[in-house]
Design a protein around this motif. Structure first.
Motif, PDB file in Angstrom:
ATOM      1  N   VAL A  68       9.029  -1.677  -3.975  1.00 11.21           N
ATOM      2  CA  VAL A  68      10.073  -1.812  -4.996  1.00 11.21           C
ATOM      3  C   VAL A  68       9.584  -2.702  -6.133  1.00 11.21           C
ATOM      4  N   ILE A  69       8.968  -3.829  -5.805  1.00  9.98           N
ATOM      5  CA  ILE A  69       8.490  -4.755  -6.829  1.00  9.98           C
ATOM      6  C   ILE A  69       7.449  -4.079  -7.717  1.00  9.98           C
ATOM      7  N   ASP A  70       6.503  -3.357  -7.124  1.00  7.91           N
ATOM      8  CA  ASP A  70       5.487  -2.652  -7.911  1.00  7.91           C
ATOM      9  C   ASP A  70       6.137  -1.666  -8.879  1.00  7.91           C
ATOM     10  N   ALA A  71       7.133  -0.934  -8.379  1.00  7.12           N
ATOM     11  CA  ALA A  71       7.813   0.059  -9.227  1.00  7.12           C
ATOM     12  C   ALA A  71       8.553  -0.630 -10.374  1.00  7.12           C
ATOM     13  N   LEU A  72       9.163  -1.775 -10.107  1.00  8.36           N
ATOM     14  CA  LEU A  72       9.886  -2.491 -11.158  1.00  8.36           C
ATOM     15  C   LEU A  72       8.932  -2.988 -12.242  1.00  8.36           C
ATOM     16  N   TYR A  73       7.798  -3.497 -11.862  1.00  7.53           N
ATOM     17  CA  TYR A  73       6.829  -3.924 -12.873  1.00  7.53           C
ATOM     18  C   TYR A  73       6.293  -2.724 -13.664  1.00  7.53           C
ATOM     19  N   ARG A  74       6.108  -1.605 -12.994  1.00  4.74           N
ATOM     20  CA  ARG A  74       5.649  -0.403 -13.711  1.00  4.74           C
ATOM     21  C   ARG A  74       6.712   0.058 -14.704  1.00  4.74           C
ATOM     22  N   SER A  75       7.977   0.010 -14.291  1.00  4.78           N
ATOM     23  CA  SER A  75       9.064   0.384 -15.180  1.00  4.78           C
ATOM     24  C   SER A  75       9.113  -0.530 -16.404  1.00  4.78           C
ATOM     25  N   ALA A  76       8.984  -1.838 -16.183  1.00  6.78           N
ATOM     26  CA  ALA A  76       9.035  -2.782 -17.300  1.00  6.78           C
ATOM     27  C   ALA A  76       7.888  -2.530 -18.277  1.00  6.78           C
ATOM     28  N   ALA A  77       6.705  -2.240 -17.739  1.00  5.03           N
ATOM     29  CA  ALA A  77       5.548  -2.011 -18.602  1.00  5.03           C
ATOM     30  C   ALA A  77       5.690  -0.718 -19.404  1.00  5.03           C
ATOM     31  N   GLU A  78       6.269   0.321 -18.777  1.00  9.01           N
ATOM     32  CA  GLU A  78       6.382   1.627 -19.427  1.00  9.01           C
ATOM     33  C   GLU A  78       7.703   1.801 -20.163  1.00  9.01           C
ATOM     34  N   GLU A  79       8.607   0.831 -20.007  1.00 11.34           N
ATOM     35  CA  GLU A  79       9.906   0.846 -20.684  1.00 11.34           C
ATOM     36  C   GLU A  79      10.697   2.112 -20.366  1.00 11.34           C
ATOM     37  N   ARG A  80      10.739   2.452 -19.082  1.00 11.15           N
ATOM     38  CA  ARG A  80      11.490   3.626 -18.644  1.00 11.15           C
ATOM     39  C   ARG A  80      11.772   3.505 -17.148  1.00 11.15           C
ATOM     40  N   GLU A  81      12.712   4.305 -16.673  1.00  6.24           N
ATOM     41  CA  GLU A  81      12.955   4.383 -15.239  1.00  6.24           C
ATOM     42  C   GLU A  81      11.808   5.148 -14.583  1.00  6.24           C
ATOM     43  N   VAL A  82      11.389   4.693 -13.391  1.00  8.96           N
ATOM     44  CA  VAL A  82      10.274   5.341 -12.697  1.00  8.96           C
ATOM     45  C   VAL A  82      10.681   5.684 -11.269  1.00  8.96           C
ATOM     46  N   GLU A  83       9.945   6.605 -10.675  1.00 11.13           N
ATOM     47  CA  GLU A  83      10.143   6.926  -9.260  1.00 11.13           C
ATOM     48  C   GLU A  83       9.484   5.865  -8.390  1.00 11.13           C
ATOM     49  N   VAL A  84      10.122   5.546  -7.267  1.00  4.17           N
ATOM     50  CA  VAL A  84       9.531   4.661  -6.274  1.00  4.17           C
ATOM     51  C   VAL A  84       8.836   5.553  -5.257  1.00  4.17           C
ATOM     52  N   PRO A  85       7.525   5.412  -5.060  1.00  8.64           N
ATOM     53  CA  PRO A  85       6.821   6.276  -4.106  1.00  8.64           C
ATOM     54  C   PRO A  85       7.363   6.101  -2.694  1.00  8.64           C
ATOM     55  N   GLU A  86       7.228   7.127  -1.900  1.00  5.74           N
ATOM     56  CA  GLU A  86       7.575   7.040  -0.482  1.00  5.74           C
ATOM     57  C   GLU A  86       6.803   5.889   0.133  1.00  5.74           C
TER      58      GLU A  86
ATOM     59  N   PHE B  81      17.370  -1.310   5.220  1.00  2.00           N
ATOM     60  CA  PHE B  81      16.177  -0.770   4.559  1.00  2.00           C
ATOM     61  C   PHE B  81      16.324   0.708   4.196  1.00  2.00           C
ATOM     62  N   PRO B  82      17.311   1.040   3.347  1.00  2.00           N
ATOM     63  CA  PRO B  82      17.383   2.411   2.824  1.00  2.00           C
ATOM     64  C   PRO B  82      16.170   2.696   1.946  1.00  2.00           C
ATOM     65  N   ARG B  83      15.867   3.963   1.740  1.00  2.00           N
ATOM     66  CA  ARG B  83      14.685   4.327   0.958  1.00  2.00           C
ATOM     67  C   ARG B  83      14.990   4.253  -0.527  1.00  2.00           C
ATOM     68  N   ALA B  84      14.228   3.434  -1.241  1.00  2.00           N
ATOM     69  CA  ALA B  84      14.368   3.341  -2.695  1.00  2.00           C
ATOM     70  C   ALA B  84      13.784   4.597  -3.330  1.00  2.00           C
ATOM     71  N   THR B  85      14.472   5.132  -4.335  1.00  2.00           N
ATOM     72  CA  THR B  85      14.017   6.358  -4.977  1.00  2.00           C
ATOM     73  C   THR B  85      13.633   6.170  -6.443  1.00  2.00           C
ATOM     74  N   ARG B  86      14.401   5.378  -7.182  1.00  6.70           N
ATOM     75  CA  ARG B  86      14.115   5.181  -8.608  1.00  6.70           C
ATOM     76  C   ARG B  86      14.369   3.720  -8.972  1.00  6.70           C
ATOM     77  N   ALA B  87      13.618   3.243  -9.977  1.00  3.63           N
ATOM     78  CA  ALA B  87      13.719   1.830 -10.343  1.00  3.63           C
ATOM     79  C   ALA B  87      13.583   1.668 -11.844  1.00  3.63           C
ATOM     80  N   SER B  88      14.315   0.696 -12.371  1.00  4.01           N
ATOM     81  CA  SER B  88      14.250   0.387 -13.797  1.00  4.01           C
ATOM     82  C   SER B  88      14.328  -1.122 -13.965  1.00  4.01           C
ATOM     83  N   ALA B  89      13.488  -1.669 -14.855  1.00  2.00           N
ATOM     84  CA  ALA B  89      13.481  -3.121 -15.035  1.00  2.00           C
ATOM     85  C   ALA B  89      13.133  -3.486 -16.464  1.00  2.00           C
ATOM     86  N   VAL B  90      13.659  -4.625 -16.883  1.00  2.00           N
ATOM     87  CA  VAL B  90      13.280  -5.264 -18.139  1.00  2.00           C
ATOM     88  C   VAL B  90      12.816  -6.672 -17.803  1.00  2.00           C
TER      89      VAL B  90
END
Length: 363
Positions: A341-359, A192-201
């Motif tokens: 992580v899943i929330d961040a990936l859906y946010r990335s897909a919706a915004e079409e960009r890489e996003v930060e994963v909150p602490e 369980f390392p800390r996720a920092t950034r996420a990108s998804a299509v």
């Protein structure tokens, strides 16, 4: 002494839970489903099981010590909280909830009631996954710098037109369904390392119009041609972590691929060795150096039914936690971290960009 268990939901996944619970020595005392016929069909496989269409009635039965929550994702939070408030321990199907905010509400109720809550990350119990975790813990792979996790379905949209493909009830499609398993396995196997950034299509190609979808089999029942399909049927994702590790996730519910040529696997790449985990079989392949040569070693693990073994082990672990009052390995904190992580990936897909994963430490 056997655990007296209630099962809330009587669909396909509930049947797997019931079979595993019986094999683990639990007694299924009651099954709840709004479809009384479906509840009766499952109860017929569980000696002495009663049925009800009321969650409140099941939770009011004093002999029931614990429950399995196997209902559509949108009901995970209210049903799990109600069960804990009724004094029941809970095995909660994945995903833990529809969002991190809902996970937080479940965790708050868990603390207030002092109940056991285990998340249904069943793939952790696959023999190859457990063998791989042992290799990681012993340092055999060295520093893991990349994980590639993939599940490909040729035509596998589940319950098309029903809750699985209705975003308001499921929270998402292939990523929320199969991607959750892959993200959990990657995190579980690497500590369980800390996720920092996420990108998804996320893409939706094959499920609409529903009546035109061609398939060989369908989890969750036949398609509802008058229903909804407003989720993704495929997702590709990249997640970055503290320490330099990366995770690549590929999931499809439907694609023009041959199952013979696209392997479902989790691949761990380390600087000392790498390994390929076949989730559905008892096989693990490790590649490393030996005597100055690069070699691949195939390990065939005990057992004949990897998937069935994983379900039974999950049920056994839950029963053991209920009896001993010890925290489960697949904890609510783990469920929350996966959902971050899943929330961040859906946010990335919706915004079409890489996003930060909150602490994602617990509140």
């Amino acid at each position: 002494m056997s655990i007296e268990l209630g099962i809330i939901g009587a669909g396909s996944v509930a049947r797997l839970h019931a079979e595993a619970a019986l094999k683990a020595g639990a007694r299924v005392a009651c099954i709840c489903d709004i479809d009384s016929g479906r509840a009766g069909q499952l109860a017929a496989q569980c000696p002495g099981a009663a049925t009800t269409d009321s969650v409140e009635t099941l939770l009011g039965r004093p002999e029931i010590e614990a429950v399995v929550v196997a209902v559509p994702n949108c009901y995970h939070k209210p049903v799990a909280i109600a069960a804990m408030q009724a004094g029941k321990d809970v095995l909660l199907e994945k995903p833990m909830a529809m969002s991190v905010a809902e996970c937080d509400e479940i965790i708050a109720a868990c603390r207030q009631t002092d109940r056991i809550l285990q998340v249904g990350f069943v793939c952790r119990g696959a023999p190859a996954a457990m063998a791989a975790r042992s290799l990681v813990e012993k340092g055999r792979l060295g520093r893991i710098y990349h994980v590639k996790a993939s599940v490909y379905r040729q035509r596998g949209i589940p319950g098309l037109g029903r809750w699985f493909t209705t975003r308001a009830m499921s929270g998402g499609g292939a990523l929320m369904d199969m991607g959750v398993h892959l993200v959990d396995l990657a995190l579980h196997l690497t500590g369980f390392p800390r996720a920092t950034r996420a990108s998804a299509v996320c893409t939706s190609t094959f499920g609409s119009p529903i009546e035109s979808y061609r398939y060989r089999e369908m989890w969750g029942g036949p398609p509802d041609t008058g229903g909804v399909f407003d989720v993704e049927d495929a997702a590709t994702a990249l997640v970055r972590f503290d320490g330099g590790m990366s995770l690549e996730v590929n999931v499809t519910w439907a694609a023009n691929v041959s199952p013979d040529h696209m392997r479902d696997a989790v691949v761990l790449l380390g600087d000392k060795a790498g390994c390929v985990i076949d989730i559905w079989s008892n096989e693990l392949i490790m590649t490393t150096e030996s005597d100055g040569k690069v070699v691949s070693l195939k390990q065939s693990l005990p057992g004949e039914d990897a998937w069935g073994d994983a379900w039974q082990l999950q049920a056994q672990r839950f029963c053991d936690c209920v009896r001993s009052r010890t925290p489960p390995e697949a904890s609510a904190a783990d469920g929350r971290a996966v959902q971050c992580v899943i929330d961040a990936l859906y946010r990335s897909a919706a915004e079409e960009r890489e996003v930060e994963v909150p602490e994602c430490s617990e509140p």
